[in-house]
Design a protein around this motif. Structure first.
Motif, short mmCIF file in Angstrom:
data_model
loop_
_atom_site.label_atom_id
_atom_site.label_comp_id
_atom_site.label_asym_id
_atom_site.label_seq_id
_atom_site.Cartn_x
_atom_site.Cartn_y
_atom_site.Cartn_z
N TYR A 174 10.10 -2.71 -2.73
CA TYR A 174 11.15 -1.80 -3.17
C TYR A 174 10.81 -0.34 -2.91
CZ TYR A 174 15.01 -4.52 -4.89
OH TYR A 174 16.12 -5.31 -4.94
N GLY A 175 9.56 0.05 -3.14
CA GLY A 175 9.19 1.44 -2.87
C GLY A 175 9.13 1.73 -1.39
N SER A 176 8.46 0.87 -0.63
CA SER A 176 8.34 1.10 0.82
C SER A 176 9.68 0.91 1.53
CB SER A 176 7.28 0.17 1.41
OG SER A 176 7.55 -1.18 1.14
N HIS A 177 10.53 0.05 0.98
CA HIS A 177 11.87 -0.14 1.54
C HIS A 177 12.68 1.15 1.39
CE1 HIS A 177 14.96 -3.63 2.20
NE2 HIS A 177 15.16 -2.63 3.03
N ALA A 178 12.55 1.80 0.25
CA ALA A 178 13.24 3.07 0.04
C ALA A 178 12.70 4.14 0.98
CB ALA A 178 13.07 3.52 -1.41
N LEU A 179 11.41 4.10 1.23
CA LEU A 179 10.75 5.11 2.06
C LEU A 179 11.05 4.91 3.53
CD1 LEU A 179 8.76 7.50 2.15
CD2 LEU A 179 6.90 5.82 2.17
N SER A 180 11.24 3.66 3.97
CA SER A 180 11.51 3.39 5.38
C SER A 180 12.78 4.11 5.83
CB SER A 180 11.64 1.88 5.62
OG SER A 180 10.40 1.24 5.44
N LEU A 213 14.26 21.58 4.44
CA LEU A 213 14.27 20.83 3.18
C LEU A 213 13.34 21.47 2.16
CD1 LEU A 213 14.92 18.28 1.44
CD2 LEU A 213 12.97 17.19 2.57
N LEU A 214 12.15 21.81 2.59
CA LEU A 214 11.17 22.39 1.67
C LEU A 214 11.60 23.76 1.16
CD1 LEU A 214 7.96 21.28 3.56
CD2 LEU A 214 8.65 20.49 1.29
N SER A 215 12.33 24.50 1.96
CA SER A 215 12.81 25.81 1.49
C SER A 215 13.77 25.64 0.32
CB SER A 215 13.49 26.56 2.63
OG SER A 215 14.72 25.94 3.00
N ARG A 216 14.43 24.49 0.25
CA ARG A 216 15.35 24.20 -0.85
C ARG A 216 14.66 23.49 -2.00
NH1 ARG A 216 18.48 21.65 3.16
NH2 ARG A 216 18.09 19.69 2.02
N GLU A 217 13.81 22.51 -1.68
CA GLU A 217 13.29 21.60 -2.71
C GLU A 217 11.77 21.49 -2.70
OE1 GLU A 217 16.09 18.23 -3.79
OE2 GLU A 217 16.25 18.20 -1.59
N GLY A 218 11.10 22.43 -2.11
CA GLY A 218 9.65 22.34 -1.98
C GLY A 218 8.91 22.17 -3.29
N SER A 219 9.39 22.79 -4.34
CA SER A 219 8.71 22.70 -5.64
C SER A 219 8.88 21.34 -6.29
CB SER A 219 9.25 23.78 -6.59
OG SER A 219 10.62 23.57 -6.86
N ARG A 220 9.76 20.50 -5.72
CA ARG A 220 10.00 19.16 -6.27
C ARG A 220 9.37 18.06 -5.42
NH1 ARG A 220 15.67 17.75 -6.42
NH2 ARG A 220 15.00 16.14 -7.88
N VAL A 221 8.75 18.42 -4.31
CA VAL A 221 8.22 17.40 -3.39
C VAL A 221 6.79 17.03 -3.78
CG1 VAL A 221 7.56 16.92 -1.00
CG2 VAL A 221 9.73 18.08 -1.49
N ALA A 222 6.60 15.75 -4.06
CA ALA A 222 5.26 15.25 -4.40
C ALA A 222 4.45 14.99 -3.14
CB ALA A 222 5.37 13.96 -5.22
N ALA A 271 0.83 -1.21 0.00
CA ALA A 271 0.00 0.00 0.00
C ALA A 271 0.86 1.26 0.00
CB ALA A 271 -0.94 -0.01 1.20
N ASN A 272 1.98 1.23 0.71
CA ASN A 272 2.89 2.37 0.67
C ASN A 272 3.50 2.55 -0.71
OD1 ASN A 272 3.68 3.97 3.30
ND2 ASN A 272 3.15 1.91 3.97
N ASP A 273 3.84 1.43 -1.37
CA ASP A 273 4.29 1.52 -2.76
C ASP A 273 3.23 2.21 -3.62
OD1 ASP A 273 6.53 0.04 -2.04
OD2 ASP A 273 6.37 -1.32 -3.75
N ALA A 274 2.00 1.77 -3.46
CA ALA A 274 0.91 2.34 -4.26
C ALA A 274 0.75 3.83 -3.97
CB ALA A 274 -0.40 1.60 -3.97
N ALA A 275 0.86 4.22 -2.72
CA ALA A 275 0.69 5.63 -2.35
C ALA A 275 1.77 6.51 -2.99
CB ALA A 275 0.71 5.79 -0.84
N VAL A 276 3.00 6.02 -2.99
CA VAL A 276 4.09 6.78 -3.62
C VAL A 276 3.82 6.94 -5.11
CG1 VAL A 276 6.54 6.68 -4.24
CG2 VAL A 276 5.83 6.19 -1.89
N LYS A 277 3.41 5.86 -5.76
CA LYS A 277 3.09 5.92 -7.19
C LYS A 277 1.95 6.91 -7.44
CE LYS A 277 2.58 2.00 -9.32
NZ LYS A 277 2.17 0.59 -9.56
#
Length: 419
Positions: free
Chosen positions: A146-152, A183-192, A111-117
């Motif tokens: 693989y997706g949730s492993h990256a996110l953990s 982090l958002l002050s640097r990359e906020g426009s790239r955060v999904a 489900a975490n994989d799906a949420a990231v997608k």
């Protein structure tokens, strides 16, 4: 050479072997039976999965009926009524003003994989494909797909498995959102999206009210989506039906699993907020995600039965009362010097441990404590320098005393063995 142990057990060295007192053969109520005839009180709700107790009759009946009436129906390119009913029940439970659609999955990790997608596709279809970064929390656990492993955010050998984390960032949860804001002050426009557990499964660290307030304010400022992983906290565990019910505004995606079926079926669900759902409907976009066993009739029937049981027992009143008892019990453990401090919320607590010199326990030392407590007749969950207490909602006063006694004796025994 033929390996005599066909079963490869999760999260342990491959050469691990087990005596008969560690091989489970049954479970009923709040107890697990082992091959040597012994039983232990389970203070983890079956790894958060069975808060209504093992073998809940209403859930078992519902699953049995569904397997007879419709042994399998798929959600690939067509609905079935069992899943429709379960989805409607989940939306009603979680508040239709907050969520509008449900995507079924098979586990918290999937489900975490799906949420990231989903969150990445949301921005790509809106013409903002550069918004592909996903932010998680340091020390978090979302699964080992693989997706949730990256996110953990835990160290789970991600480098060994070549898990791709180039589009993932991790920030602290203990600074009231300061690192996230930086982090958002640097990359906020790239955060999904930003993905958070309201109470981290590893360590039972609850997000502070200040962190949540900052997170919601930053969403208003930068526009990213919020995904709340309530795999561990959902269905009354922290005192409200969902931990995010306390938030001033809803997350955009709510992830549920574990207690979703009381452990009867492998199942998960993503509850999708109106902001995301309406864009997919308006654009006619196809979410390219499917799982063969997601939302089967048996899974759906179990979900509906669990929701009915939660209403029947008035789960928020029950867990609020149990949380009071746990608070008193753990306060005494701290005052008696058995544990250092208590983290967590409601019926999901982490007890931080120390050695005789006052140092936090290492992972192997925590496992020794867990084993010692198990020898005293109670199963608890290991965490980082802590043990976690996650009792089922039907724990009796006698079972609370039994848990308290075993924890005290097990910690003392572990101290003596390390001396």
């Amino acid at each position: 050479m033929t390996d005599p142990h066909a079963l490869w057990t999760s999260m342990l060295p491959a050469d691990a072997t087990f005596t008969s007192d560690r091989i489970a053969v049954g479970a009923a109520g709040n107890r697990i039976e082992f091959a040597d005839g012994s039983t232990r009180l389970c203070a983890t709700s079956g790894l958060w999965n069975a808060p209504l107790g093992f073998g809940n009759p209403a859930v078992a009946e519902a699953v049995s009926r569904a397997t007879h009436d419709a042994s399998y129906l798929s959600l690939f390119r067509a609905p079935h009524r069992y899943a429709e009913v379960a989805a409607e029940a989940l939306v009603e439970l979680a508040n239709p003003s907050r969520y509008g659609r449900v995507i079924f999955s098979t586990s918290g990790g999937a489900a975490n994989d799906a949420a990231v997608k989903l969150t990445r596709q949301y921005w790509a279809q809106k013409g903002a494909g550069s918004r592909s970064l996903v932010v998680g929390l340091k020390g978090s656990y979302h699964g080992t797909m693989y997706g949730s492993h990256a996110l953990s955010g835990d160290d789970l050998l991600q480098a060994v498995y070549s898990v791709d984390r180039r589009s993932v960032r991790h920030v602290s949860h203990s600074d009231d959102g300061e690192e996230l804001a930086t982090l958002l002050s640097r990359e906020g426009s790239r955060v999904a999206s930003v993905v958070v557990e309201p109470v981290l499964g590893s360590g039972a660290y609850a997000l502070s009210a200040a962190f949540v307030s900052r997170l919601l304010a930053l969403r208003e400022e930068y526009g990213f989506l919020i995904v709340a992983d309530e795999v561990a906290t959902g269905f009354g565990r922290t005192g409200t039906m969902f931990a995010t019910d306390r938030w001033a505004a809803a997350p955009d995606v709510l992830i549920l699993s574990k207690a979703l079926t009381n452990g009867a079926m492998g199942a998960a669900a993503l509850l999708i907020g109106h902001r995301v759902a309406s864009e997919f409907v308006r654009g006619g976009w196809t979410f390219v995600h499917g799982e063969t066993q997601a939302g089967t009739p048996a899974c759906a029937a179990a979900i509906v039965a669990v929701i009915e049981e939660l209403h029947r027992i008035d789960v928020e009143s029950v867990t609020t009362s149990l949380a009071d008892d746990l608070s008193q019990l753990t306060t005494r453990l701290v005052s008696d010097g058995v544990v250092d401090r208590v983290a967590g919320r409601g019926c999901f607590l982490g007890l931080e441990l120390h050695d005789r010199d006052g140092n936090p326990l290492s992972g192997p030392e925590v496992l020794r404590v867990v084993s010692a407590i198990a020898e005293k007749g109670v199963v608890v969950q290991p965490g980082p320098s802590c043990i976690e207490l996650i009792p089922a909602y039907g724990f009796t006063a006698a079972e609370l005393i039994e848990m308290d006694t075993a924890v005290r004796a097990g910690v003392v025994q572990a101290w003596e063995l390390s001396a």
